[in-house]
Design a protein around this motif. Structure first.
Motif, PDB file in Angstrom:
ATOM      1  N   PHE A 138       0.829  -1.211   0.000  1.00 20.34           N
ATOM      2  CA  PHE A 138       0.000   0.000   0.000  1.00 20.34           C
ATOM      3  C   PHE A 138       0.864   1.262   0.000  1.00 20.34           C
ATOM      4  CE2 PHE A 138      -3.738  -2.394   1.978  1.00 20.34           C
ATOM      5  CZ  PHE A 138      -4.542  -2.265   0.856  1.00 20.34           C
ATOM      6  N   PHE A 139       1.959   1.263   0.763  1.00 15.95           N
ATOM      7  CA  PHE A 139       2.814   2.445   0.831  1.00 15.95           C
ATOM      8  C   PHE A 139       3.491   2.717  -0.517  1.00 15.95           C
ATOM      9  CE2 PHE A 139       3.525   1.751   5.682  1.00 15.95           C
ATOM     10  CZ  PHE A 139       2.267   2.274   5.922  1.00 15.95           C
ATOM     11  N   LEU A 140       3.917   1.669  -1.204  1.00 15.52           N
ATOM     12  CA  LEU A 140       4.472   1.838  -2.552  1.00 15.52           C
ATOM     13  C   LEU A 140       3.422   2.434  -3.487  1.00 15.52           C
ATOM     14  CD1 LEU A 140       6.563  -1.411  -3.191  1.00 15.52           C
ATOM     15  CD2 LEU A 140       7.359   0.914  -3.631  1.00 15.52           C
ATOM     16  N   ILE A 141       2.209   1.901  -3.416  1.00 16.05           N
ATOM     17  CA  ILE A 141       1.114   2.405  -4.250  1.00 16.05           C
ATOM     18  C   ILE A 141       0.835   3.867  -3.930  1.00 16.05           C
ATOM     19  CG2 ILE A 141      -1.348   2.177  -4.762  1.00 16.05           C
ATOM     20  CD1 ILE A 141      -1.020  -0.859  -4.246  1.00 16.05           C
ATOM     21  N   PHE A 184       8.077  12.651   9.830  1.00 17.69           N
ATOM     22  CA  PHE A 184       8.579  12.596   8.459  1.00 17.69           C
ATOM     23  C   PHE A 184       8.704  11.168   7.921  1.00 17.69           C
ATOM     24  CE2 PHE A 184       9.845  16.896   9.612  1.00 17.69           C
ATOM     25  CZ  PHE A 184       9.478  17.588   8.462  1.00 17.69           C
ATOM     26  N   ASN A 185       8.065  10.223   8.600  1.00 17.58           N
ATOM     27  CA  ASN A 185       7.955   8.861   8.076  1.00 17.58           C
ATOM     28  C   ASN A 185       9.298   8.243   7.712  1.00 17.58           C
ATOM     29  OD1 ASN A 185       5.268   7.952   8.096  1.00 17.58           O
ATOM     30  ND2 ASN A 185       4.723   9.242   6.374  1.00 17.58           N
ATOM     31  N   LEU A 186      10.299   8.446   8.547  1.00 20.54           N
ATOM     32  CA  LEU A 186      11.621   7.935   8.214  1.00 20.54           C
ATOM     33  C   LEU A 186      11.633   6.418   8.054  1.00 20.54           C
ATOM     34  CD1 LEU A 186      14.035  10.122  10.392  1.00 20.54           C
ATOM     35  CD2 LEU A 186      13.210  10.493   8.056  1.00 20.54           C
ATOM     36  N   LYS A 187      10.814   5.729   8.826  1.00 18.84           N
ATOM     37  CA  LYS A 187      10.785   4.273   8.755  1.00 18.84           C
ATOM     38  C   LYS A 187      10.321   3.765   7.394  1.00 18.84           C
ATOM     39  CE  LYS A 187       8.899   0.239  11.189  1.00 18.84           C
ATOM     40  NZ  LYS A 187       8.031  -0.204  12.316  1.00 18.84           N
ATOM     41  N   TRP A 188       9.437   4.531   6.753  1.00 20.38           N
ATOM     42  CA  TRP A 188       8.818   4.063   5.519  1.00 20.38           C
ATOM     43  C   TRP A 188       9.261   4.849   4.288  1.00 20.38           C
ATOM     44  CZ3 TRP A 188       7.003  -0.345   6.878  1.00 20.38           C
ATOM     45  CH2 TRP A 188       6.456  -0.526   8.150  1.00 20.38           C
ATOM     46  N   SER A 189      10.226   5.737   4.441  1.00 19.09           N
ATOM     47  CA  SER A 189      10.634   6.595   3.326  1.00 19.09           C
ATOM     48  C   SER A 189      11.082   5.825   2.079  1.00 19.09           C
ATOM     49  CB  SER A 189      11.737   7.555   3.784  1.00 19.09           C
ATOM     50  OG  SER A 189      12.904   6.847   4.185  1.00 19.09           O
ATOM     51  N   PRO A 190      11.818   4.688   2.206  1.00 17.24           N
ATOM     52  CA  PRO A 190      12.220   3.993   0.979  1.00 17.24           C
ATOM     53  C   PRO A 190      11.045   3.539   0.117  1.00 17.24           C
ATOM     54  CG  PRO A 190      13.506   3.205   2.852  1.00 17.24           C
ATOM     55  CD  PRO A 190      12.400   4.048   3.413  1.00 17.24           C
ATOM     56  N   LEU A 191       9.943   3.145   0.754  1.00 10.98           N
ATOM     57  CA  LEU A 191       8.789   2.667  -0.002  1.00 10.98           C
ATOM     58  C   LEU A 191       8.047   3.816  -0.672  1.00 10.98           C
ATOM     59  CD1 LEU A 191       7.468   0.004   2.539  1.00 10.98           C
ATOM     60  CD2 LEU A 191       8.821  -0.393   0.473  1.00 10.98           C
ATOM     61  N   PHE A 192       7.800   4.883   0.070  1.00 10.14           N
ATOM     62  CA  PHE A 192       7.105   6.035  -0.516  1.00 10.14           C
ATOM     63  C   PHE A 192       7.923   6.651  -1.649  1.00 10.14           C
ATOM     64  CE2 PHE A 192       4.909   6.314   3.741  1.00 10.14           C
ATOM     65  CZ  PHE A 192       3.633   6.073   3.250  1.00 10.14           C
ATOM     66  N   ILE A 237       7.129   6.992  -5.788  1.00  9.05           N
ATOM     67  CA  ILE A 237       7.220   8.230  -6.579  1.00  9.05           C
ATOM     68  C   ILE A 237       8.069   8.003  -7.831  1.00  9.05           C
ATOM     69  CG2 ILE A 237       8.158  10.577  -6.594  1.00  9.05           C
ATOM     70  CD1 ILE A 237       7.451  10.710  -3.587  1.00  9.05           C
ATOM     71  N   LEU A 238       9.199   7.341  -7.668  1.00  6.12           N
ATOM     72  CA  LEU A 238      10.098   7.100  -8.797  1.00  6.12           C
ATOM     73  C   LEU A 238       9.453   6.187  -9.841  1.00  6.12           C
ATOM     74  CD1 LEU A 238      13.395   6.615  -6.775  1.00  6.12           C
ATOM     75  CD2 LEU A 238      12.818   8.584  -8.220  1.00  6.12           C
ATOM     76  N   PHE A 239       8.722   5.180  -9.394  1.00 11.37           N
ATOM     77  CA  PHE A 239       8.026   4.305 -10.333  1.00 11.37           C
ATOM     78  C   PHE A 239       6.948   5.079 -11.096  1.00 11.37           C
ATOM     79  CE2 PHE A 239       9.547   0.693  -7.586  1.00 11.37           C
ATOM     80  CZ  PHE A 239      10.309   0.086  -8.577  1.00 11.37           C
ATOM     81  N   TYR A 240       6.296   6.005 -10.414  1.00 16.75           N
ATOM     82  CA  TYR A 240       5.322   6.856 -11.114  1.00 16.75           C
ATOM     83  C   TYR A 240       6.006   7.656 -12.217  1.00 16.75           C
ATOM     84  CZ  TYR A 240       2.769  11.056 -12.274  1.00 16.75           C
ATOM     85  OH  TYR A 240       2.193  12.081 -12.983  1.00 16.75           O
ATOM     86  N   LYS A 241       7.155   8.218 -11.919  1.00 16.90           N
ATOM     87  CA  LYS A 241       7.870   9.003 -12.919  1.00 16.90           C
ATOM     88  C   LYS A 241       8.283   8.139 -14.107  1.00 16.90           C
ATOM     89  CE  LYS A 241      10.582  12.399 -11.507  1.00 16.90           C
ATOM     90  NZ  LYS A 241       9.776  13.600 -11.817  1.00 16.90           N
ATOM     91  N   LEU A 242       8.678   6.903 -13.835  1.00 19.96           N
ATOM     92  CA  LEU A 242       8.992   5.976 -14.930  1.00 19.96           C
ATOM     93  C   LEU A 242       7.758   5.708 -15.788  1.00 19.96           C
ATOM     94  CD1 LEU A 242      11.264   3.144 -13.434  1.00 19.96           C
ATOM     95  CD2 LEU A 242      11.933   4.964 -15.007  1.00 19.96           C
ATOM     96  N   ILE A 283       7.559  -6.030  -9.444  1.00 16.63           N
ATOM     97  CA  ILE A 283       6.178  -5.833  -9.904  1.00 16.63           C
ATOM     98  C   ILE A 283       5.962  -4.385 -10.338  1.00 16.63           C
ATOM     99  CG2 ILE A 283       3.782  -5.711  -9.104  1.00 16.63           C
ATOM    100  CD1 ILE A 283       4.378  -8.236  -7.425  1.00 16.63           C
ATOM    101  N   PHE A 284       6.486  -3.442  -9.566  1.00 16.87           N
ATOM    102  CA  PHE A 284       6.293  -2.035  -9.914  1.00 16.87           C
ATOM    103  C   PHE A 284       7.078  -1.646 -11.161  1.00 16.87           C
ATOM    104  CE2 PHE A 284       3.776  -1.394  -6.283  1.00 16.87           C
ATOM    105  CZ  PHE A 284       3.160  -0.165  -6.430  1.00 16.87           C
TER     106      PHE A 284
END
Length: 347
Positions: free
Chosen positions: A53-56, A189-197, A201-206, A257-258
C-alpha cells in the motif's frame, strides 16, 4: 502523453487488502484468541500488504499532486477520500465492539474521540490512546506522507523530488537503526517508511514520463531505495514469528512488480474483474475487517464449535459485503457530491 488510469494498481490494492485480511484471520487471531488444532493454515507475512500500500501511495499521491491546481484542491480531495469512509467504519466497528466485543477490544470514550482524528499514533505520547481497530496505525503514516508532499508542493520543491527523496532516505538509514529522533521528527517525516514512498514516486515518474526510463539516476535511486529498505529491515529486531530475510525477498518482488507496472507489462492484472472489484472496495475492506472478523470467528469457534480453517471464509465474505455496501451505498452516493460542494465552497 496523457495516460489512463492504471487498472493494474487497483488490482494490486485488492491483493494487498486480501493479504492483510488473511494475516489477521489466521496468524493474529490465533495468537490473540487461540484456535483448534485443525486450524493449520497461516498467512503470517500478509502484513507486508501494508508495505505494498505504501508503494502504491507514493505512486498515486505524486500523480495526484501533479494534477491539482492548488493546495486546497489536494486537501479537499484527500479529505473526502479518507475521512468520511473512515468515520463510518469507526462507527460500525465501535457498535460491533459495544454489543459483541471480545477481550482486548475494550476502549474508552477518549480513545474513540482521538481515533476520529486519524493521527492517534502521532499524539499517543500525549493522550495515551489505543486504536479502535488495529489496522488504523497505517492511516497516520499515510496522512503524514500526504502532508509531506503537500509541503513540497507549497514550497514549489516537487521538481527537486529526486534530491529531496535521496536525502529523506539517507536520513532514514542514519537515524532509524541508531534510534535517533528529535521531538518525534522521525515519526512525523515517516523515516521508517521513506524507501517505499520514495520508490513509489520514482516508479510513477517511470510510468508517466518516457524520458525517465532513459535516465540512469532514476534507476539508481530505485535500487538505492530497495537497499535502504534492506538495511532498515535487516538491522531491526527480528521477531520470533517473522524473518527479516523474507521481508526483504517480498519487498524485492514488490519492486519488480512495480517495474513491470511502470513499463506497462502487467495489464493482464487490470483485466481480472475479481481483483479490480477487491481493489475498488480495498479501503473500507481494510478498515472494517479486523475486529468485526475476529468477533465472527470467535463466536463460530467458541459458540457453534466450528473447528476447521474453512470457516474463515465466513468473516471474509461478511467483511467484503460490508465494504461493498459502504462503497456502493455510501461512497458512490455521497462522496462525489461532498467533493464538488467543498471544491466550490473553498475555491
Amino acid at each position: 502523453m496523457e495516460k489512463k488510469r492504471i487498472d493494474s494498481l487497483d488490482a494490486l490494492r485488492g491483493l494487498a487488502a486480501l493479504a492483510v485480511v488473511l494475516r489477521h484471520y489466521t496468524t493474529i487471531f490465533s495468537i490473540d484468541y487461540g484456535v483448534p488444532e485443525s486450524f493449520k493454515f497461516e498467512f503470517k507475512y500478509g502484513y507486508l500488504g501494508v508495505e505494498l500500500f505504501f508503494l502504491i501511495s507514493g505512486f498515486v499521491i505524486f500523480m495526484t499532486i501533479e494534477q491539482v491546481k492548488s493546495s486546497k484542491e489536494f486537501i479537499i480531495k484527500r479529505f473526502v477520500r479518507l475521512f468520511p469512509t473512515y468515520w463510518l467504519s469507526i462507527l460500525i466497528t465501535t457498535s460491533a465492539i459495544l454489543f459483541f466485543g471480545l477481550p482486548k477490544m475494550q476502549f474508552s470514550s477518549k480513545d474513540f474521540l482521538v481515533n476520529l482524528t486519524m493521527i492517534q499514533d502521532v499524539v499517543n505520547p500525549i493522550f495515551h490512546t489505543k486504536h479502535i481497530d488495529g489496522v488504523y496505525w497505517s492511516l497516520a503514516v499515510e496522512l503524514l506522507f500526504y502532508g509531506f508532499i503537500l509541503l513540497l508542493f507549497k514550497l514549489k520543491w516537487l521538481t527537486h523530488i529526486k534530491l529531496i527523496g535521496f536525502l529523506w532516505v539517507l536520513i532514514s538509514i542514519i537515524c532509524i537503526p541508531n534510534d535517533i529522533s528529535v521531538f518525534m521528527l522521525g515519526v512525523i517525516f515517516n523515516l521508517k517508511w521513506s524507501p517505499l514512498f520514495f520508490a513509489g514516486i520514482l516508479f510513477y515518474k517511470l510510468w508517466k514520463y518516457d524520458l525517465e526510463k532513459m535516465k540512469l539516476s532514476t534507476h539508481i535511486l530505485i535500487v538505492f531505495s530497495l537497499l535502504a529498505y534492506f538495511f532498515l529491515t535487516l538491522t531491526k529486531f527480528e521477531e520470533e514469528s517473522k524473518s527479516n530475510i523474507v521481508e526483504c525477498i517480498v519487498a524485492t518482488l514488490f519492486f519488480i512488480i512495480f517495474y513491470l507496472v511502470a513499463y506497462q507489462k502487467l495489464k493482464f492484472l487490470g483485466k481480472n474483474k475479481v481483483l479490480l472489484f477487491l481493489g475498488k472496495i480495498s479501503y473500507p475492506l481494510y478498515l472494517i475487517h479486523q475486529n468485526i472478523g475476529y468477533i465472527v470467528l470467535f463466536y463460530l469457534i467458541q459458540t457453534l464449535k466450528f473447528d476447521y480453517q474453512i470457516i474463515i471464509l465466513i468473516p471474509i465474505l461478511i467483511s467484503i459485503l460490508l465494504a461493498t455496501i459502504i462503497v456502493f451505498k455510501f461512497e458512490a452516493v455521497y462522496l462525489d457530491r461532498l467533493k464538488k460542494y467543498l471544491l466550490n465552497k473553498f475555491q
